[in-house]
Scaffold this motif. Structure first.
Motif, PDB file in Angstrom:
ATOM      1  N   MET A  98       0.820  -1.189  -0.023  1.00 14.59           N
ATOM      2  CA  MET A  98       0.013  -0.047  -0.017  1.00 14.59           C
ATOM      3  C   MET A  98       0.777   1.481  -0.020  1.00 14.59           C
ATOM      4  N   GLY A  99       0.884   2.000  -1.146  1.00 21.36           N
ATOM      5  CA  GLY A  99       1.464   3.325  -1.159  1.00 21.36           C
ATOM      6  C   GLY A  99       0.991   4.308  -0.273  1.00 21.36           C
ATOM      7  N   ILE A 100       1.834   5.329   0.249  1.00 19.25           N
ATOM      8  CA  ILE A 100       1.386   6.239   1.064  1.00 19.25           C
ATOM      9  C   ILE A 100       1.257   7.600   0.261  1.00 19.25           C
ATOM     10  N   LEU A 101       0.155   8.514   0.389  1.00 16.96           N
ATOM     11  CA  LEU A 101       0.244   9.662  -0.347  1.00 16.96           C
ATOM     12  C   LEU A 101      -0.533  10.816   0.544  1.00 16.96           C
ATOM     13  N   ASN A 102       0.228  11.693   1.110  1.00 14.81           N
ATOM     14  CA  ASN A 102      -0.366  12.616   2.312  1.00 14.81           C
ATOM     15  C   ASN A 102      -0.524  13.872   1.356  1.00 14.81           C
ATOM     16  N   TYR A 147       3.129  17.051  -2.206  1.00 15.82           N
ATOM     17  CA  TYR A 147       2.074  16.745  -3.203  1.00 15.82           C
ATOM     18  C   TYR A 147       1.105  17.822  -3.292  1.00 15.82           C
ATOM     19  N   ASP A 148       1.345  18.939  -3.790  1.00 22.26           N
ATOM     20  CA  ASP A 148       0.474  20.112  -3.555  1.00 22.26           C
ATOM     21  C   ASP A 148       0.024  20.591  -4.830  1.00 22.26           C
ATOM     22  N   SER A 149       0.186  19.916  -5.929  1.00 18.95           N
ATOM     23  CA  SER A 149      -0.351  20.071  -7.229  1.00 18.95           C
ATOM     24  C   SER A 149      -0.791  18.950  -7.796  1.00 18.95           C
ATOM     25  N   ASP A 150      -1.808  19.132  -8.905  1.00 23.29           N
ATOM     26  CA  ASP A 150      -2.370  18.054  -9.516  1.00 23.29           C
ATOM     27  C   ASP A 150      -1.088  17.270 -10.401  1.00 23.29           C
ATOM     28  N   GLU A 151      -0.351  17.841 -10.830  1.00 28.06           N
ATOM     29  CA  GLU A 151       0.710  17.118 -11.349  1.00 28.06           C
ATOM     30  C   GLU A 151       1.682  16.388 -10.518  1.00 28.06           C
ATOM     31  N   ILE A 175       0.648  15.222  -7.795  1.00 25.94           N
ATOM     32  CA  ILE A 175       0.018  13.935  -7.200  1.00 25.94           C
ATOM     33  C   ILE A 175      -0.195  12.755  -8.269  1.00 25.94           C
ATOM     34  N   ILE A 176      -0.563  13.096  -9.716  1.00 27.63           N
ATOM     35  CA  ILE A 176      -0.641  12.155 -10.508  1.00 27.63           C
ATOM     36  C   ILE A 176       0.764  11.408 -10.852  1.00 27.63           C
ATOM     37  N   THR A 177       1.781  12.395 -10.800  1.00 34.24           N
ATOM     38  CA  THR A 177       3.076  11.678 -11.253  1.00 34.24           C
ATOM     39  C   THR A 177       3.513  10.592  -9.927  1.00 34.24           C
ATOM     40  N   GLN A 178       3.289  11.093  -8.861  1.00 30.32           N
ATOM     41  CA  GLN A 178       3.333  10.144  -7.655  1.00 30.32           C
ATOM     42  C   GLN A 178       2.537   8.908  -7.667  1.00 30.32           C
ATOM     43  N   VAL A 179       1.310   8.932  -7.854  1.00 31.95           N
ATOM     44  CA  VAL A 179       0.473   7.869  -8.000  1.00 31.95           C
ATOM     45  C   VAL A 179       0.936   7.075  -9.127  1.00 31.95           C
ATOM     46  N   GLY A 180       1.204   7.493 -10.244  1.00 28.45           N
ATOM     47  CA  GLY A 180       1.532   6.872 -11.453  1.00 28.45           C
ATOM     48  C   GLY A 180       2.750   5.900 -11.132  1.00 28.45           C
ATOM     49  N   VAL A 205      -8.951  15.407  -4.634  1.00 25.56           N
ATOM     50  CA  VAL A 205      -7.870  14.433  -4.899  1.00 25.56           C
ATOM     51  C   VAL A 205      -8.364  13.138  -5.324  1.00 25.56           C
ATOM     52  N   VAL A 206      -9.264  12.442  -4.494  1.00 22.70           N
ATOM     53  CA  VAL A 206     -10.072  11.266  -4.858  1.00 22.70           C
ATOM     54  C   VAL A 206     -10.458  11.289  -6.392  1.00 22.70           C
ATOM     55  N   LYS A 207     -11.211  12.369  -6.635  1.00 24.20           N
ATOM     56  CA  LYS A 207     -11.639  12.483  -7.960  1.00 24.20           C
ATOM     57  C   LYS A 207     -10.428  12.545  -9.160  1.00 24.20           C
ATOM     58  N   LEU A 208      -9.495  13.580  -8.655  1.00 21.39           N
ATOM     59  CA  LEU A 208      -8.411  13.432  -9.654  1.00 21.39           C
ATOM     60  C   LEU A 208      -7.825  12.225  -9.993  1.00 21.39           C
ATOM     61  N   ILE A 209      -7.482  11.394  -8.766  1.00 18.99           N
ATOM     62  CA  ILE A 209      -6.805  10.276  -9.041  1.00 18.99           C
ATOM     63  C   ILE A 209      -7.516   9.321  -9.937  1.00 18.99           C
ATOM     64  N   LEU A 210      -8.752   9.200  -9.488  1.00 20.22           N
ATOM     65  CA  LEU A 210      -9.722   8.328 -10.198  1.00 20.22           C
ATOM     66  C   LEU A 210      -9.814   8.529 -11.633  1.00 20.22           C
ATOM     67  N   GLN A 211      -9.976   9.751 -12.001  1.00 16.50           N
ATOM     68  CA  GLN A 211     -10.143  10.380 -13.288  1.00 16.50           C
ATOM     69  C   GLN A 211      -8.769   9.736 -14.231  1.00 16.50           C
ATOM     70  N   HIS A 212      -7.663   9.581 -13.597  1.00  8.71           N
ATOM     71  CA  HIS A 212      -6.382   9.376 -14.190  1.00  8.71           C
ATOM     72  C   HIS A 212      -6.022   8.018 -14.264  1.00  8.71           C
ATOM     73  N   PHE A 213      -6.623   7.358 -13.333  1.00 13.16           N
ATOM     74  CA  PHE A 213      -6.318   5.754 -12.978  1.00 13.16           C
ATOM     75  C   PHE A 213      -7.560   5.343 -12.330  1.00 13.16           C
TER      76      PHE A 213
END
Length: 274
Positions: A18-22, A34-38, A40-45, A81-89
């Motif tokens: 389980m990867g941590i994203l705060n 992780y204070d920008s959309d970019e 966040i998406i880069t780290q989740v990816g 952020v939930v919406k953003l992550i699930l939009q991309h992944f």
């Protein structure tokens, strides 16, 4: 041993990461990164590519003496952020690190798969009801007090025995409400002294008595860096050591900042566990 995440059965007989994203300004290791959309998406990816099965998303720092954050602010931080992550992944399995039922419900409504509650329902008596309503997996952690008070509440007669009693009571309560998938988290660093953390790790296999998957969360915590007289940035090797020990004691999920290295632990452990 499986858990049901949004209709997908996840087999925990092989340990998962389980990867941590705060998305907080003040988390002890990655606060403010992780204070920008970019970002966040880069780290989740990256975490997903490195092998993470779950992404654990938090918007309230639970480090010792962390400042209080209102429910409204936590919601405003985490739901976009939930919406953003699930939009991309869209297939990502998001775990939400919160002790507030309204935050849990809002995130589940927006596609989150798991709730990770540091308080085991003690800080919000509506939490179990929300978990039962949506029938999502629930990570039940051991802690006393709040993040602001927990390090003053470390007086135990027999810490592991008391934790087993705590978990037994909480699991019985959850089961009575129809909650199916429960994961236990010993809560390393929460209402425990440095030595108590290592006593719990030494006896961690005893939690398998409850016949539920156990999550281990050591990543870059003070129980590592204070013992080694280093800092968080230097604590990856120590994290890897404790992750490996926990796997030998039955841990089924490793919650980490560094997914690639944790996956290497799991891969090598599996070579001797088969």
């Amino acid at each position: 041993m499986t858990i049901n995440c949004k209709g997908q059965l996840i087999d925990l007989s092989v340990p998962k990461v389980m990867g941590i994203l705060n998305v907080t300004p003040n988390s002890f290791f990655d606060g403010g990164k992780y204070d920008s959309d970019e970002a966040i998406i880069t780290q989740v990816g990256k975490m997903l590519a490195d092998g993470a099965t779950f992404i654990d998303l938090g918007a309230y720092s639970s480090k010792p003496s962390a400042e209080f954050v209102s429910g409204e602010e936590e919601l405003n931080r985490i739901v976009p952020v939930v919406k953003l992550i699930l939009q991309h992944f869209p297939d990502a399995l998001l775990s939400i690190d919160t002790f507030r039922s309204e935050v849990a419900e809002a995130c589940i409504e927006n596609g989150a798969a798991i709730i990770n509650d540091i308080s085991g329902g003690n800080l919000d008596d509506k939490m179990f009801g929300v978990i039962a309503k949506y029938n999502v997996p629930y990570i039940l952690m051991h802690m006393r007090g709040t993040p602001q008070t927990m390090q003053t509440l470390t007086d135990y007669d027999d810490i592991v025995k008391e934790m087993l009693f705590y978990f037994s009571e909480k699991v019985a309560e959850a089961r009575s409400l129809g909650i199916n998938d429960i994961i236990l988290d010993p809560g390393f660093g929460f209402a425990k002294t440095l030595d108590q953390n290592y006593e719990v790790l030494q006896k961690m296999e005893l939690f398998n008595i409850l016949e539920l998957p156990v999550l281990a969360g050591f990543s870059r915590k003070s129980m590592i860096y204070k013992n080694l007289n280093i800092n968080q940035q230097e604590a990856l090797n120590g994290t890897t050591v404790l992750n490996t020990i926990s796997l030998t004691k039955g841990a089924k999920i490793l919650r980490v900042h560094d997914v690639k290295e944790a996956m290497e632990c799991v891969t090598l452990f599996n070579k001797i566990a088969i």
